[in-house]
Motif scaffolding. Structure first.
Motif, mmCIF file in Angstrom:
data_model
loop_
_atom_site.group_PDB
_atom_site.id
_atom_site.type_symbol
_atom_site.label_atom_id
_atom_site.label_comp_id
_atom_site.label_asym_id
_atom_site.label_seq_id
_atom_site.Cartn_x
_atom_site.Cartn_y
_atom_site.Cartn_z
ATOM 1 N N GLN A 248 30.117 33.023 48.973
ATOM 2 C CA GLN A 248 30.977 31.936 49.454
ATOM 3 C C GLN A 248 30.164 30.762 49.991
ATOM 4 O O GLN A 248 30.667 29.650 50.078
ATOM 5 N N GLN A 249 28.905 31.001 50.374
ATOM 6 C CA GLN A 249 28.149 29.959 51.061
ATOM 7 C C GLN A 249 26.963 29.400 50.307
ATOM 8 O O GLN A 249 26.561 28.271 50.523
ATOM 9 N N GLN A 250 26.389 30.174 49.447
ATOM 10 C CA GLN A 250 25.069 29.825 48.935
ATOM 11 C C GLN A 250 24.923 30.213 47.465
ATOM 12 O O GLN A 250 25.600 31.134 47.005
ATOM 13 N N SER A 251 24.048 29.500 46.766
ATOM 14 C CA SER A 251 23.734 29.875 45.383
ATOM 15 C C SER A 251 22.242 30.145 45.239
ATOM 16 O O SER A 251 21.424 29.463 45.847
ATOM 17 N N LEU A 252 21.917 31.132 44.433
ATOM 18 C CA LEU A 252 20.528 31.471 44.142
ATOM 19 C C LEU A 252 20.347 31.415 42.618
ATOM 20 O O LEU A 252 21.312 31.588 41.871
ATOM 21 N N TYR A 253 19.106 31.184 42.186
ATOM 22 C CA TYR A 253 18.879 30.903 40.773
ATOM 23 C C TYR A 253 17.800 31.816 40.184
ATOM 24 O O TYR A 253 16.610 31.505 40.269
ATOM 25 N N THR B 299 29.743 36.490 43.522
ATOM 26 C CA THR B 299 29.957 37.765 44.206
ATOM 27 C C THR B 299 31.050 37.587 45.265
ATOM 28 O O THR B 299 30.961 36.686 46.111
ATOM 29 N N VAL B 300 32.071 38.414 45.177
ATOM 30 C CA VAL B 300 33.228 38.303 46.073
ATOM 31 C C VAL B 300 33.384 39.602 46.883
ATOM 32 O O VAL B 300 32.821 40.635 46.509
ATOM 33 N N ASN B 301 34.147 39.504 47.939
ATOM 34 C CA ASN B 301 34.293 40.681 48.807
ATOM 35 C C ASN B 301 35.441 41.600 48.371
ATOM 36 O O ASN B 301 35.466 42.770 48.727
ATOM 37 N N ASN B 302 36.395 41.036 47.626
ATOM 38 C CA ASN B 302 37.505 41.835 47.113
ATOM 39 C C ASN B 302 37.641 41.589 45.619
ATOM 40 O O ASN B 302 37.170 40.569 45.113
ATOM 41 N N GLU B 303 38.287 42.520 44.945
ATOM 42 C CA GLU B 303 38.420 42.367 43.492
ATOM 43 C C GLU B 303 39.056 41.027 43.143
ATOM 44 O O GLU B 303 40.080 40.646 43.721
ATOM 45 N N GLU B 304 38.465 40.321 42.186
ATOM 46 C CA GLU B 304 38.947 38.993 41.803
ATOM 47 C C GLU B 304 40.067 39.145 40.768
ATOM 48 O O GLU B 304 39.883 39.794 39.743
ATOM 49 N N LEU B 305 41.182 38.545 41.046
ATOM 50 C CA LEU B 305 42.317 38.665 40.126
ATOM 51 C C LEU B 305 42.663 37.343 39.462
ATOM 52 O O LEU B 305 43.368 37.300 38.451
ATOM 53 N N LEU B 306 42.171 36.231 40.035
ATOM 54 C CA LEU B 306 42.544 34.911 39.506
ATOM 55 C C LEU B 306 41.516 34.337 38.535
ATOM 56 O O LEU B 306 41.849 33.506 37.695
ATOM 57 N N TYR B 307 40.287 34.765 38.653
ATOM 58 C CA TYR B 307 39.196 34.292 37.782
ATOM 59 C C TYR B 307 39.226 32.757 37.681
ATOM 60 O O TYR B 307 39.351 32.188 36.605
ATOM 61 N N GLN B 308 39.121 32.086 38.834
ATOM 62 C CA GLN B 308 39.315 30.631 38.827
ATOM 63 C C GLN B 308 38.205 29.861 38.124
ATOM 64 O O GLN B 308 38.437 28.799 37.582
ATOM 65 N N GLU B 309 36.997 30.374 38.184
ATOM 66 C CA GLU B 309 35.893 29.653 37.543
ATOM 67 C C GLU B 309 35.423 30.384 36.295
ATOM 68 O O GLU B 309 35.605 31.594 36.171
ATOM 69 N N GLN B 310 34.799 29.621 35.400
ATOM 70 C CA GLN B 310 34.236 30.204 34.182
ATOM 71 C C GLN B 310 32.933 30.906 34.574
ATOM 72 O O GLN B 310 31.843 30.359 34.429
#
Lengths: 280, 330
Positions: A108-113, A129-140
């Motif tokens: 939620q806060q940072q990106s690593l490459y 990486t999310v804390n709960n199962e993602e159901l909306l898949y908002q981003e590609q």
């Protein structure tokens, strides 16, 4: 082909460390590498055969961080490690079973490459990486629950080139999350050949960096175990060993077994270096 | 040429970024906030990254042109260097860039206009003096030209700065853009060479001496001013003979009288940079020769350095006049 790749990986001096969140993700890899459980480890389930280790962390970022931190301590005597997170992930549109390599890992806060330093052909995709199962898949992007913690923890102890994340699609907008163990194991099993090729490509390249240095490291270790070297003498020894590699000095020709003092060992190696002047 | 292009959000719509991405259609594009997220992390291995560097497109915010080190230059006492890019397409084992940056990715600053703006300000400090601006310190000036089109822009820009001279230092043969331009007499295309043996041993990916000479000849025929940079001179048992052969090869094709300047310097390096390079390549023979430390730099033993400079200078003076020769003294 698969067997040859597996044997090649397991004979490397670079240790391959696979981290999976779930036992069902780990199972096909344990089978493929014929790994055995290390029974005297109780903190986590850790498996090993030859130069391949596998740890099952449990789900979520906290578990994964703990597993990587613990295993880093356990493996600290190994000079060359290659870390790989393998697991299932969601994606809005990618086909079920498709294999991806993470090229950006965010929480939620940072990106690593992660660095793509080899010429592998696995499709690259950002991983969130999310804390709960993602159901909306908002981003590609790929969605998982451990990748960020894995990468962040492993790169605390290793250069980022030695840390990679592979994800296999288990769910998308058309196929809901399915936690059936056999389903997940099958997804991983179908990609085992590509995963092994990926590992062989990277550990093969890492091997070129450390083949000689391992031999000299052992030589150094043997000396410092038997004689007292001050800190500055240890540094000097390390530098002389590096030079000795370049001078193509045969370790067996460095007969230092009779020496009882560190300074005499150092001067003996120096003499050998002087006798074998480096020419370009 | 590159698999991955990282683009800073601030320049993602910059016309130059869009043009570059069009030229790199097959690359995967990743948007980033600041280049430092990718370029600066500590835990990176330059040697491994050099296997497959990515391109980072970014904006530079300050320090566009910096004073060149004392002793760097070809006649003027007003010398500056600037770097539109950090890191190089080539992989020369003697190059200080290996020990300079943690990352081997190519970092390109697309706000070329800001470089020129600062260069103009510096040149205006004393309009009666000649100011020299050196490109190619932290990268090769022309090697990435098909992607960056940097020379197109910078050569044109220097026409508007009457007392400013530009050196484009390169080992590349990417001269198509220059051949399409009217030569600017205040721009020197300076080609670096080591002898054939050192080239074979130490310059991975660099075009052959013959190819570079072919490019130089085309530029000279087109009217461009050229420079020669024999830097670094690398010691090996036959360096005298090989240097002699190199000069024969060069001056058979290039008109020595029309060469603006020739500089000469032995292999040398800041001590810390050298240490970093040894860490990356502990077995490299070049680094395991005999060196001494002088003013925080490493180089060959003084007597060897003096011999190499004397011998190579004498060879050069068979072809050029003393006022064309500039030994590197830093």
């Amino acid at each position: 082909m698969l067997k040859a790749t597996q044997q090649h990986i397991m004979a490397q001096t670079t240790q391959t460390i696979i981290a999976c969140a779930l036992a069902c993700e780990a199972k096909p890899l344990i089978d493929a590498f014929k790994l055995k459980k290390i029974t005297d480890i109780h903190a986590f389930s850790v498996y090993q055969a030859g130069s391949v280790f596998l740890i099952v962390s449990g789900m979520g970022q906290t578990n994964m961080s703990a597993a990587i931190n613990w295993l880093s301590g356990y493996l600290q005597s190994y000079p060359s490690l290659f870390w790989l997170n393998i697991g299932v992930a969601g994606h809005p549109s990618a086909d079920i079973g498709h294999l991806f390599c993470a090229l950006k890992i965010s929480d939620q806060q940072q990106s690593l490459y992660p660095t793509k330093w080899s010429k592998h052909k696995i499709t690259l995709e950002p991983l969130i990486t999310v804390n709960n199962e993602e159901l909306l898949y908002q981003e590609q992007a790929l969605y998982d629950m451990e990748g960020f913690a894995f990468y962040q923890s492993a790169t605390r102890f290793n250069s980022q080139e030695r840390v990679q994340c592979l994800k296999i699609i288990s769910d998308n907008k058309e196929h809901a999350v399915n936690r059936d163990k056999t389903y997940i194991s099958n997804l991983i099993a179908h990609q085992c050949e590509h995963i092994m090729a990926f590992i062989a490509l990277h550990t093969g390249a890492l091997e070129k960096l450390n083949f000689n240095s391992n031999a000299f490291k052992a030589f150094q270790q043997q000396l410092t175990d038997t004689l007292h070297f001050s800190h500055s003498q240890q540094l000097q020894l390390s530098k002389l060993c590096q030079s000795a590699q370049s001078h193509q000095i045969d370790l067996d020709s460095l007969d230092v077994t009779q020496e009882t003092q560190a300074k005499n060992v150092l001067s003996l190696i120096k003499q050998q270096l002087d006798l074998n002047a480096v020419t370009l | 040429m590159v698999d991955i292009v990282y683009v800073e959000t601030e320049v993602k719509d910059h016309p130059r970024t869009l043009a570059i991405l069009k030229r790199l259609k097959k690359a995967t594009v990743v948007e980033i906030e600041r280049y430092s997220e990718v370029f600066n992390p500590k835990a990176q291995n330059f040697r491994l990254q050099k296997n497959n560097p990515a391109l980072i497109i970014a904006k530079k915010h300050k320090s566009f042109a910096l004073p060149a080190p004392e002793g760097y230059g070809v006649g003027s006492d007003k010398n500056y260097y600037f770097s539109h890019m950090l890191n190089c397409l080539y992989d020369c084992r003697y190059c200080f860039l290996q020990g300079m940056y943690r990352s081997a990715h190519y970092l390109l600053f697309v706000n070329y206009e800001d470089f020129v703006s600062e260069i103009k300000q510096i040149a205006q400090q004393n309009p009666t003096k000649d100011y020299w601006f050196f490109s190619g310190y932290d990268c090769d000036s022309l090697a990435m030209e098909p992607i960056t089109h940097f020379s197109d822009y910078i050569v044109e820009a220097f026409k508007d700065i009457p007392n400013a001279y530009l050196e484009l230092r390169t080992k590349s043969t990417q001269i198509r853009q220059l051949l399409n331009q009217t030569p600017n007499p205040k721009v020197i295309n300076a080609f670096s060479f080591t002898d054939e043996y050192s080239h074979q041993q130490l310059e991975k990916g660099v075009p052959s001496v013959a190819k570079r000479l072919e490019a130089m000849k085309k530029l000279q025929d087109h009217g461009w001013v050229l420079g020669l940079r024999f830097d670094p001179l690398v010691y090996h048992a036959d360096y005298q003979q090989h240097f002699k052969q190199l000069l024969e090869q060069v001056f058979t094709q290039i008109d020595a009288k029309r060469i603006h300047s020739v500089s000469l310097g032995v292999f040398r390096m800041p001590r810390q940079t050298f240490k970093n390079m040894i860490d990356l390549y502990p077995q490299e023979k070049l680094f395991n020769q005999s060196f001494h430390i002088k003013n925080k730099n490493i180089s060959y033993e003084q007597s060897r350095e003096d011999d190499m400079m004397d011998i190579c200078s004498q060879e050069l003076l068979k072809y050029i006049s003393p006022n064309q020769l500039f030994p590197c003294l830093f």
